[in-house]
Design a protein around this motif. Structure first.
Motif, mmCIF file in Angstrom:
data_model
loop_
_atom_site.group_PDB
_atom_site.id
_atom_site.type_symbol
_atom_site.label_atom_id
_atom_site.label_comp_id
_atom_site.label_asym_id
_atom_site.label_seq_id
_atom_site.Cartn_x
_atom_site.Cartn_y
_atom_site.Cartn_z
ATOM 1 N N ASP A 135 82.342 16.960 70.123
ATOM 2 C CA ASP A 135 83.157 16.559 71.263
ATOM 3 C C ASP A 135 83.175 15.047 71.382
ATOM 4 O O ASP A 135 82.126 14.405 71.367
ATOM 5 N N ASN A 136 84.383 14.490 71.506
ATOM 6 C CA ASN A 136 84.534 13.052 71.691
ATOM 7 C C ASN A 136 85.794 12.806 72.515
ATOM 8 O O ASN A 136 86.780 12.223 72.038
ATOM 9 N N PRO A 137 85.794 13.272 73.778
ATOM 10 C CA PRO A 137 87.022 13.222 74.594
ATOM 11 C C PRO A 137 87.535 11.812 74.838
ATOM 12 O O PRO A 137 88.739 11.624 75.049
ATOM 13 N N ALA A 138 86.668 10.808 74.807
ATOM 14 C CA ALA A 138 87.105 9.432 75.042
ATOM 15 C C ALA A 138 87.545 8.732 73.768
ATOM 16 O O ALA A 138 87.906 7.550 73.801
ATOM 17 N N ASN A 139 87.523 9.457 72.642
ATOM 18 C CA ASN A 139 87.895 8.881 71.343
ATOM 19 C C ASN A 139 87.113 7.613 71.031
ATOM 20 O O ASN A 139 87.652 6.628 70.523
ATOM 21 N N GLU A 140 85.820 7.650 71.334
ATOM 22 C CA GLU A 140 84.975 6.503 71.021
ATOM 23 C C GLU A 140 84.787 6.383 69.512
ATOM 24 O O GLU A 140 84.726 7.380 68.800
ATOM 25 N N THR A 141 84.689 5.174 69.023
ATOM 26 C CA THR A 141 84.450 4.939 67.604
ATOM 27 C C THR A 141 82.966 5.151 67.312
ATOM 28 O O THR A 141 82.104 4.566 67.968
ATOM 29 N N ALA A 142 82.678 6.005 66.327
ATOM 30 C CA ALA A 142 81.302 6.388 66.051
ATOM 31 C C ALA A 142 80.937 6.103 64.600
ATOM 32 O O ALA A 142 81.802 5.873 63.742
ATOM 33 N N THR A 143 79.641 6.157 64.331
ATOM 34 C CA THR A 143 79.092 5.995 62.988
ATOM 35 C C THR A 143 78.185 7.180 62.680
ATOM 36 O O THR A 143 77.360 7.567 63.517
ATOM 37 N N LEU A 144 78.348 7.756 61.501
ATOM 38 C CA LEU A 144 77.480 8.835 61.059
ATOM 39 C C LEU A 144 76.455 8.265 60.088
ATOM 40 O O LEU A 144 76.808 7.633 59.088
ATOM 41 N N GLN A 145 75.184 8.501 60.384
ATOM 42 C CA GLN A 145 74.091 8.041 59.531
ATOM 43 C C GLN A 145 73.381 9.252 58.951
ATOM 44 O O GLN A 145 73.016 10.175 59.684
ATOM 45 N N LEU A 146 73.178 9.261 57.644
ATOM 46 C CA LEU A 146 72.481 10.344 56.969
ATOM 47 C C LEU A 146 71.160 9.821 56.423
ATOM 48 O O LEU A 146 71.114 8.760 55.778
ATOM 49 N N TYR A 147 70.072 10.581 56.673
ATOM 50 C CA TYR A 147 68.733 10.194 56.229
ATOM 51 C C TYR A 147 68.150 11.315 55.378
ATOM 52 O O TYR A 147 68.369 12.498 55.667
ATOM 53 N N ASN A 148 67.384 10.935 54.364
ATOM 54 C CA ASN A 148 66.694 11.957 53.586
ATOM 55 C C ASN A 148 65.393 12.345 54.267
ATOM 56 O O ASN A 148 65.059 11.834 55.343
ATOM 57 N N ALA A 149 64.615 13.225 53.637
ATOM 58 C CA ALA A 149 63.400 13.734 54.267
ATOM 59 C C ALA A 149 62.326 12.671 54.427
ATOM 60 O O ALA A 149 61.378 12.860 55.198
ATOM 61 N N ARG A 150 62.446 11.556 53.714
ATOM 62 C CA ARG A 150 61.483 10.465 53.853
ATOM 63 C C ARG A 150 61.926 9.419 54.868
ATOM 64 O O ARG A 150 61.309 8.373 55.004
ATOM 65 N N GLY A 151 63.036 9.699 55.573
ATOM 66 C CA GLY A 151 63.509 8.783 56.599
ATOM 67 C C GLY A 151 64.318 7.627 56.074
ATOM 68 O O GLY A 151 64.578 6.661 56.809
ATOM 69 N N GLN A 152 64.760 7.687 54.816
ATOM 70 C CA GLN A 152 65.548 6.607 54.226
ATOM 71 C C GLN A 152 67.031 6.842 54.487
ATOM 72 O O GLN A 152 67.532 7.957 54.303
ATOM 73 N N LEU A 153 67.735 5.809 54.901
ATOM 74 C CA LEU A 153 69.175 5.908 55.118
ATOM 75 C C LEU A 153 69.866 6.035 53.768
ATOM 76 O O LEU A 153 69.746 5.157 52.909
ATOM 77 N N VAL A 154 70.595 7.145 53.553
ATOM 78 C CA VAL A 154 71.236 7.376 52.258
ATOM 79 C C VAL A 154 72.748 7.251 52.330
ATOM 80 O O VAL A 154 73.408 7.132 51.287
ATOM 81 N N ARG A 155 73.310 7.264 53.533
ATOM 82 C CA ARG A 155 74.763 7.119 53.660
ATOM 83 C C ARG A 155 75.111 6.785 55.098
ATOM 84 O O ARG A 155 74.447 7.258 56.036
ATOM 85 N N ALA A 156 76.143 5.982 55.269
ATOM 86 C CA ALA A 156 76.674 5.667 56.597
ATOM 87 C C ALA A 156 78.193 5.718 56.535
ATOM 88 O O ALA A 156 78.795 5.164 55.605
ATOM 89 N N ILE A 157 78.796 6.390 57.488
ATOM 90 C CA ILE A 157 80.253 6.486 57.577
ATOM 91 C C ILE A 157 80.662 5.869 58.910
ATOM 92 O O ILE A 157 80.210 6.312 59.970
ATOM 93 N N ASN A 158 81.504 4.865 58.862
ATOM 94 C CA ASN A 158 81.879 4.116 60.061
ATOM 95 C C ASN A 158 83.275 4.486 60.543
ATOM 96 O O ASN A 158 84.039 5.185 59.855
ATOM 97 N N ASN A 159 83.600 4.002 61.732
ATOM 98 C CA ASN A 159 84.942 4.113 62.322
ATOM 99 C C ASN A 159 85.419 5.559 62.432
ATOM 100 O O ASN A 159 86.558 5.892 62.110
#
Length: 252
Positions: free
Chosen positions: A191-215
């Motif tokens: 749900d994003n009724p206000a159409n806010e711009t978001a970022t998706l962050q993906l982390y592996n099991a060791r807590g390392q950032l493996v991917r980020a998707i913006n806008n």
């Protein structure tokens, strides 16, 4: 399960999933005492020899073996730490649960781990060394409820026994991820009724950032496997103002 009086997790099995031709029970977790916000935690199965496995990367990880005898050595590997651990069974006796039922109890390495058949480790259902190797935090299983019956109260902390069924898709949340586990891709609906711009962050099991998707503004969002290995991952969908969705998924 608690990490002290201020941090308590509740776990629940609900629903089934298939992986590599084997059937697993889905494990969910929440920190919400009203039990309306649940997150997929993983999957576990028990075979006919009373061995309990967790769905890991790659394949199964042995968590319990309720066929062990006194002086036997239990050997397994903790996937999140990539460590092999072993414990010796010092004694086996019987414990009487709150409802009068009796279960076998295993004392490993003089109390480092205490297992109860059909319940698991008194450090927590799936705490076979994971938190120990990451943070040196030793959790404790507070209570165990089966078929809405409180069968074990292990600490002075409160038990939340109102374990009602959850909806696998929505689970009281404002997002869903399907399928989970997946091989090629999954669709994250939110749900994003206000159409806010978001970022998706993906982390592996060791807590390392493996991917980020913006806008990101629209739902659903396709999460592709691409170069990600099989295993457990965590995701966090955030805007400047709030957290939109947060959870866990498994790539097979």
């Amino acid at each position: 399960m608690n990490f002290g009086p201020c941090l308590t997790y509740m776990y629940k099995f609900d629903g089934d999933t298939l992986a590599a031709g084997k059937q697993y029970k889905k494990l969910w977790v929440t920190m919400d005492s009203t039990q309306t916000l649940w997150t997929y935690e993983g999957a576990m199965r028990e075979d006919s020899s009373k061995k309990v496995y967790s769905l890991g990367n790659p394949g199964d990880f042995l968590y319990y073996d309720f066929n062990l005898q006194k002086s036997d050595t239990f050997i397994t590997q903790i996937d999140i730490c990539s460590l092999t651990i072993s414990y010796v069974v010092d004694s086996i006796d019987t414990i009487t649960l709150l409802n009068g039922e009796q279960r076998k109890r295993y004392l490993l390495d003089w109390g480092i781990h205490i297992w109860i058949e059909g319940i698991g480790d008194l450090n927590g259902l799936h705490e076979m060394g994971t938190m120990h190797c990451m943070t040196d935090i030793f959790p404790t299983l507070n209570c165990f409820t089966e078929d809405s019956i409180l069968k074990l109260h292990n600490t002075p902390y409160n038990c939340y026994v109102n374990l009602t069924a959850i909806n696998e898709i929505n689970a009281g949340r404002n997002w869903s991820l399907q399928p989970n586990p997946f091989n090629d891709f999954a669709m994250l609906t939110f749900d994003n009724p206000a159409n806010e711009t978001a970022t998706l962050q993906l982390y592996n099991a060791r807590g390392q950032l493996v991917r980020a998707i913006n806008n990101i503004t629209s739902s659903p969002l396709k999460i592709s496997r691409r170069n990600l290995n099989s295993g457990i991952y965590f995701f966090n969908l955030v805007s400047d103002k709030k957290q939109i969705a947060k959870g866990k998924f498994v790539i097979e």
